[in-house]
Write a protein that holds these residues in place. Structure first.
Motif, short mmCIF file in Angstrom:
data_model
loop_
_atom_site.label_atom_id
_atom_site.label_comp_id
_atom_site.label_asym_id
_atom_site.label_seq_id
_atom_site.Cartn_x
_atom_site.Cartn_y
_atom_site.Cartn_z
N MET B 1 0.96 -1.27 -0.27
CA MET B 1 -0.09 -0.20 -0.01
C MET B 1 0.87 1.33 0.05
O MET B 1 1.92 1.22 0.58
N LYS B 2 0.28 2.09 -0.50
CA LYS B 2 1.03 3.61 -0.60
C LYS B 2 0.19 4.92 -0.33
O LYS B 2 -1.05 4.70 -0.60
N ILE B 3 0.63 5.95 -0.04
CA ILE B 3 -0.11 7.12 -0.15
C ILE B 3 -0.42 7.75 -1.48
O ILE B 3 0.79 7.65 -2.35
N ALA B 4 -1.61 8.38 -1.66
CA ALA B 4 -1.69 8.97 -2.98
C ALA B 4 -2.21 10.28 -2.83
O ALA B 4 -2.98 10.45 -1.87
N TYR B 5 -2.02 11.18 -3.30
CA TYR B 5 -2.45 12.64 -3.21
C TYR B 5 -2.59 13.45 -4.31
O TYR B 5 -1.53 13.45 -5.26
N LEU B 99 4.10 14.25 3.54
CA LEU B 99 3.27 13.11 3.50
C LEU B 99 3.71 11.75 3.44
O LEU B 99 3.06 10.75 4.04
N ILE B 102 4.43 10.94 7.15
CA ILE B 102 3.44 10.92 7.73
C ILE B 102 2.50 9.45 7.19
O ILE B 102 2.14 8.72 8.30
N TYR B 103 2.64 9.22 6.39
CA TYR B 103 2.18 7.88 5.93
C TYR B 103 3.08 6.73 6.48
O TYR B 103 2.13 5.81 7.15
N PHE B 107 1.29 3.85 9.14
CA PHE B 107 1.01 2.89 8.28
C PHE B 107 2.06 1.53 8.24
O PHE B 107 1.58 0.41 7.95
#
Lengths: 116, 116
Positions: B1-5, B99, B102-103, B107
């Motif tokens: 999983m990863k962060i997306a923005y 970001l 923080i992710y 997580f």
């Protein structure tokens, strides 16, 4: 001017974000995906498909069946779903706070000077 | 999983973001909105309208006319446009770094445990 953003978790596509968080939050309260979807002006089938596609990407179940009770069953958030919600909530709060801070750091000064 | 923005600047609508930054960057290099748009697979009219709508929201010009030279003119980024680009670049870099951090904070641990 202000900062605007969208943030979500990705795993071969959207795996979790503000909308799903809100939906699960309402399932927790109402113990019903029907009610939760209705409160969000979403059709039940759309909510159901959303949950299924998230579960597929996350590779664990978000909702389980609540058996019995006066209303004869309903939906409940799984322990893994609750863990995700808790982590996401704290993550999301920190993202908001930090992005606002970064924005101010880089743009407050120049905005006061009206870009002269 | 990863962060997306996605992140952008808003002033009664999108006022600046990654796409406009990239477009202006290419105008700086090519001194031509035509060339810059082409490099981004964007029609000239779309690029032109984009710039105009950003300028309206920002309330200052992003592009000016470059007069003369062997090719007989072209576009150049205004000083205010350059200031915006510089601030945006640093802002954007910090957003990305923070970001990601923080992710990971929220997580990484739970991912290692496979959500058990």
């Amino acid at each position: 001017m202000k900062i605007a953003y969208k943030v979500w978790l990705d795993q071969n596509g959207k795996a979790f974000g503000d909308g799903p968080y809100e939906l699960l939050k309402r399932v927790e309260k109402t113990e019903s995906l029907h009610q939760a979807a209705k409160q969000m002006d979403m059709s039940y089938s759309k909510a159901w498909c959303l949950i299924r596609s998230l579960e597929e990407r996350l590779d664990f179940p978000l909702l389980g069946r609540k058996v019995g009770g006066p209303s004869g069953g309903g939906s409940k958030v799984t322990p893994q779903g609750k863990t995700l919600m808790n982590h996401y909530k704290r993550f999301r709060k920190e993202v908001e706070k930090d992005l606002e801070k970064i924005y101010r750091k880089h743009f407050d000064d120049i905005e006061r000077k009206k870009w002269k």
